[in-house]
Design a protein around this motif. Sequence first.
Motif, PDB file in Angstrom:
ATOM      1  N   ALA A   1     105.035 115.335 129.094  1.00  0.00           N
ATOM      2  CA  ALA A   1     105.995 114.502 128.361  1.00  0.00           C
ATOM      3  C   ALA A   1     106.777 113.604 129.324  1.00  0.00           C
ATOM      4  N   ALA A   2     107.223 114.166 130.435  1.00  0.00           N
ATOM      5  CA  ALA A   2     107.987 113.382 131.416  1.00  0.00           C
ATOM      6  C   ALA A   2     107.134 112.267 132.002  1.00  0.00           C
ATOM      7  N   ALA A   3     105.867 112.564 132.302  1.00  0.00           N
ATOM      8  CA  ALA A   3     104.981 111.549 132.874  1.00  0.00           C
ATOM      9  C   ALA A   3     104.713 110.425 131.883  1.00  0.00           C
ATOM     10  N   LEU A   4     104.507 110.770 130.622  1.00  0.00           N
ATOM     11  CA  LEU A   4     104.241 109.753 129.611  1.00  0.00           C
ATOM     12  C   LEU A   4     105.484 108.914 129.311  1.00  0.00           C
ATOM     13  N   ARG A   5     106.635 109.541 129.290  1.00  0.00           N
ATOM     14  CA  ARG A   5     107.873 108.778 129.078  1.00  0.00           C
ATOM     15  C   ARG A   5     108.124 107.824 130.238  1.00  0.00           C
ATOM     16  N   ALA A   6     107.817 108.270 131.447  1.00  0.00           N
ATOM     17  CA  ALA A   6     107.990 107.405 132.614  1.00  0.00           C
ATOM     18  C   ALA A   6     107.090 106.181 132.531  1.00  0.00           C
TER      19      ALA A   6
END
Length: 242
Positions: free
Chosen positions: A39-44
Amino acid sequence: MVQRLTCADIISTMSRRGKFITFEGLDGTGKSTQLRKLAAALRAAGHKVVETREPGGTATGEKIRRVLLDSATRGLSPLAEMALMFASRAQHIAEVIQPALDQGQIILCDRFTDSTEAYQGGGRKLGSEDVLTLHRVLCGNLQPDLTILLDSDLAMSVGRARRRNQLANDRSDKNATKRIDENRFEQQNRAFFARVRDGYLAIAAREPQRVVTVDASGTPTQTHRRIMEVVGRKLKTGAKNG
């Protein structure tokens, strides 16, 4: 040489309809950790991401979760257990998953119907047929675009889950808050979890286009790297030109 796909690569593969990615596996394989990392990677990378879980995901679902996972609910029959799982899921789809898909978002869900087939169908010996029938009737046969099945040593996974839940209980007692008890399934024996794992592996063999088994026996960073490769490859493969 295998080409590594970054989140920037993933951006260009997203269609207007959202993507539904589920994480599956025994408790203790690191599903929640890996879901948060993805989730963090995709939001970034600029995506709108919904993180959710089953059972739960809605106010109603979380109430059902407390019934299903609390070790005090020992007398719950396997059929009642399965029915409650689907009650939570039907509400979850209507309230969270389908609206997010319609808005073009990415949904990352910790467990979905594969869990019911593995735990109730396999672990509780109810079989797959009724699980799949209920999924068609109650869930409109909604299928994830990608399911990441985290797999590691059986004893290690179960032991890790039991230690985690005990730590959660200790913290809630120490803070004088309402005691959190999600140990009901962890009290099952090794044979139960062996059936669950076999159920998951059977699903992966049956649906190789959707389910990708990822070795979760390494470090969280190593597992995350493998998941990013899988997500990039599968979404790119499934994207339509034009």
